[in-house]
Design a protein around this motif. Sequence first.
Motif, PDB file in Angstrom:
ATOM      1  N   ILE A  18       0.868  -1.181   0.000  1.00  0.00           N
ATOM      2  CA  ILE A  18       0.000   0.000   0.000  1.00  0.00           C
ATOM      3  C   ILE A  18       0.902   1.228   0.000  1.00  0.00           C
ATOM      4  O   ILE A  18       1.614   1.486   0.979  1.00  0.00           O
ATOM      5  CB  ILE A  18      -0.938   0.006   1.219  1.00  0.00           C
ATOM      6  CG1 ILE A  18      -1.856  -1.218   1.156  1.00  0.00           C
ATOM      7  CG2 ILE A  18      -1.767   1.285   1.265  1.00  0.00           C
ATOM      8  CD1 ILE A  18      -2.855  -1.314   2.271  1.00  0.00           C
ATOM      9  N   PRO A  19       0.925   1.976  -1.106  1.00  0.00           N
ATOM     10  CA  PRO A  19       1.871   3.089  -1.231  1.00  0.00           C
ATOM     11  C   PRO A  19       1.671   4.159  -0.160  1.00  0.00           C
ATOM     12  O   PRO A  19       0.544   4.555   0.135  1.00  0.00           O
ATOM     13  CB  PRO A  19       1.578   3.647  -2.631  1.00  0.00           C
ATOM     14  CG  PRO A  19       0.218   3.148  -2.987  1.00  0.00           C
ATOM     15  CD  PRO A  19       0.066   1.846  -2.276  1.00  0.00           C
ATOM     16  N   GLY A  20       2.793   4.579   0.428  1.00  0.00           N
ATOM     17  CA  GLY A  20       2.759   5.608   1.454  1.00  0.00           C
ATOM     18  C   GLY A  20       2.532   5.076   2.856  1.00  0.00           C
ATOM     19  O   GLY A  20       2.682   5.808   3.830  1.00  0.00           O
ATOM     20  N   LEU A  21       2.163   3.793   2.960  1.00  0.00           N
ATOM     21  CA  LEU A  21       1.880   3.201   4.276  1.00  0.00           C
ATOM     22  C   LEU A  21       2.769   1.987   4.548  1.00  0.00           C
ATOM     23  O   LEU A  21       2.395   1.094   5.305  1.00  0.00           O
ATOM     24  CB  LEU A  21       0.402   2.798   4.362  1.00  0.00           C
ATOM     25  CG  LEU A  21      -0.624   3.927   4.187  1.00  0.00           C
ATOM     26  CD1 LEU A  21      -2.032   3.364   4.176  1.00  0.00           C
ATOM     27  CD2 LEU A  21      -0.481   4.971   5.297  1.00  0.00           C
ATOM     28  N   GLU A  22       3.949   1.975   3.942  1.00  0.00           N
ATOM     29  CA  GLU A  22       4.836   0.818   4.084  1.00  0.00           C
ATOM     30  C   GLU A  22       5.216   0.558   5.539  1.00  0.00           C
ATOM     31  O   GLU A  22       5.359  -0.603   5.954  1.00  0.00           O
ATOM     32  CB  GLU A  22       6.111   1.028   3.248  1.00  0.00           C
ATOM     33  CG  GLU A  22       5.907   0.933   1.747  1.00  0.00           C
ATOM     34  CD  GLU A  22       5.364   2.220   1.124  1.00  0.00           C
ATOM     35  OE1 GLU A  22       5.114   2.229  -0.084  1.00  0.00           O
ATOM     36  OE2 GLU A  22       5.188   3.207   1.873  1.00  0.00           O
ATOM     37  N   ALA A  23       5.365   1.612   6.323  1.00  0.00           N
ATOM     38  CA  ALA A  23       5.757   1.440   7.727  1.00  0.00           C
ATOM     39  C   ALA A  23       4.651   0.779   8.555  1.00  0.00           C
ATOM     40  O   ALA A  23       4.925   0.245   9.636  1.00  0.00           O
ATOM     41  CB  ALA A  23       6.119   2.793   8.330  1.00  0.00           C
ATOM     42  N   ASN A 274      -6.017   3.445  -6.535  1.00  0.00           N
ATOM     43  CA  ASN A 274      -5.855   2.293  -7.423  1.00  0.00           C
ATOM     44  C   ASN A 274      -5.652   1.011  -6.620  1.00  0.00           C
ATOM     45  O   ASN A 274      -6.283  -0.020  -6.879  1.00  0.00           O
ATOM     46  CB  ASN A 274      -4.648   2.552  -8.340  1.00  0.00           C
ATOM     47  CG  ASN A 274      -4.443   1.448  -9.363  1.00  0.00           C
ATOM     48  OD1 ASN A 274      -5.301   0.593  -9.551  1.00  0.00           O
ATOM     49  ND2 ASN A 274      -3.307   1.461 -10.016  1.00  0.00           N
ATOM     50  N   THR A 275      -4.796   1.082  -5.613  1.00  0.00           N
ATOM     51  CA  THR A 275      -4.497  -0.085  -4.778  1.00  0.00           C
ATOM     52  C   THR A 275      -5.718  -0.547  -3.994  1.00  0.00           C
ATOM     53  O   THR A 275      -6.023  -1.747  -3.940  1.00  0.00           O
ATOM     54  CB  THR A 275      -3.350   0.248  -3.802  1.00  0.00           C
ATOM     55  OG1 THR A 275      -2.198   0.648  -4.553  1.00  0.00           O
ATOM     56  CG2 THR A 275      -2.997  -0.946  -2.943  1.00  0.00           C
ATOM     57  N   LEU A 276      -6.443   0.394  -3.379  1.00  0.00           N
ATOM     58  CA  LEU A 276      -7.598   0.036  -2.565  1.00  0.00           C
ATOM     59  C   LEU A 276      -8.719  -0.577  -3.407  1.00  0.00           C
ATOM     60  O   LEU A 276      -9.375  -1.526  -2.980  1.00  0.00           O
ATOM     61  CB  LEU A 276      -8.109   1.271  -1.810  1.00  0.00           C
ATOM     62  CG  LEU A 276      -7.178   1.816  -0.718  1.00  0.00           C
ATOM     63  CD1 LEU A 276      -7.765   3.071  -0.094  1.00  0.00           C
ATOM     64  CD2 LEU A 276      -6.914   0.754   0.359  1.00  0.00           C
ATOM     65  N   VAL A 277      -8.924  -0.040  -4.623  1.00  0.00           N
ATOM     66  CA  VAL A 277      -9.949  -0.605  -5.513  1.00  0.00           C
ATOM     67  C   VAL A 277      -9.573  -2.033  -5.919  1.00  0.00           C
ATOM     68  O   VAL A 277     -10.428  -2.921  -5.982  1.00  0.00           O
ATOM     69  CB  VAL A 277     -10.139   0.284  -6.758  1.00  0.00           C
ATOM     70  CG1 VAL A 277     -11.066  -0.385  -7.772  1.00  0.00           C
ATOM     71  CG2 VAL A 277     -10.713   1.634  -6.368  1.00  0.00           C
ATOM     72  N   ALA A 278      -8.273  -2.254  -6.177  1.00  0.00           N
ATOM     73  CA  ALA A 278      -7.813  -3.599  -6.558  1.00  0.00           C
ATOM     74  C   ALA A 278      -8.041  -4.597  -5.427  1.00  0.00           C
ATOM     75  O   ALA A 278      -8.504  -5.722  -5.661  1.00  0.00           O
ATOM     76  CB  ALA A 278      -6.330  -3.542  -6.925  1.00  0.00           C
TER      77      ALA A 278
END
Length: 312
Positions: A18-23, A274-278
């Motif tokens: 999930i981009p931006g939430l890697e941590a 895009n990631t959340l919809v996928a």
Amino acid sequence: WEFNGSFHQPSAFLMMGIPGLEALHHWISIPFCALYFIALSGNCMILFIIKKTQSLHEPMYYFLSMLALTDLGLVLCTLPTTLGIFWFNMRRIGFDACLTQMYFIHILSFIESSVLLAMAFDRFIAISHPLRHSSILTKTTVIKIGLAIILRGMVSLLPIPFLLKRLTYCEKTELSHSFCFHPDIMNLACADIKVNVFYGMIILLSTVGMDFIFIVLSYILIIKTVVGLATKEECLKALNTCVSHICAVLVFFIPMIGLSMIHRFGKNIPPLVNTLVAYTYLIIPPALNPIIYSIKSSHIREALLRALRRKN
């Protein structure tokens, strides 16, 4: 990199969480684990109940078994790579392994679409021709429909991996998801992808697109039949048998259409959307379908309660 003249093919791709939430991936994995557990246990429960309950050996529940098997396949396709990224940051996936995962994800998606169409046809026959339902949809007919659905998905998508293997790829190898998706891989190529785009669009419209149109037409005919029923109670009773299926159709098709539109036209949409919809498209339907059918189908509910009493 493998080099053959001017042909470049990466040995592996890098998947994205999930981009931006890697941590926060370890914490984010908790709801994903819950959804995967619900999907695996729920669909296995549906299959077990239908197999063990003789009264559920009829077309509606045979198609529900196909839906549960398809959902299990989708879960097992995405679970290893998704949790591998969240737990161990295992982002690398081999080129051929990626194409294999992509092929099965798309096949199972197309099969689910076709199964939902078959279930709509079953509801139409049950409501419009109730006395002929068992003679039209015999066990042999249901098996033939199931085999035709699988064959259509396998044959229509068979050229996709070969069309991707013929492309030359640029230095960028980072995918947009934690699984392999045809438009995602295709957009990493630095060659002419018009054939891939055209074939992908034709196959999508001629399979999933046609399935959706026929599902809508089925419900138009169902509504036309129901309106002609004598009493309001009969009308509501007939429509109530379709509620679970309508929910399953909406849960599957809305995210799928959204993801297809994003990949083809949403160049400026944030990667997070895009990631959340996928994830919604591939994880939510397998988790929700068993819940929907357990809540709305009294036969499934009663069989589940009987199984629990026997266990106790």
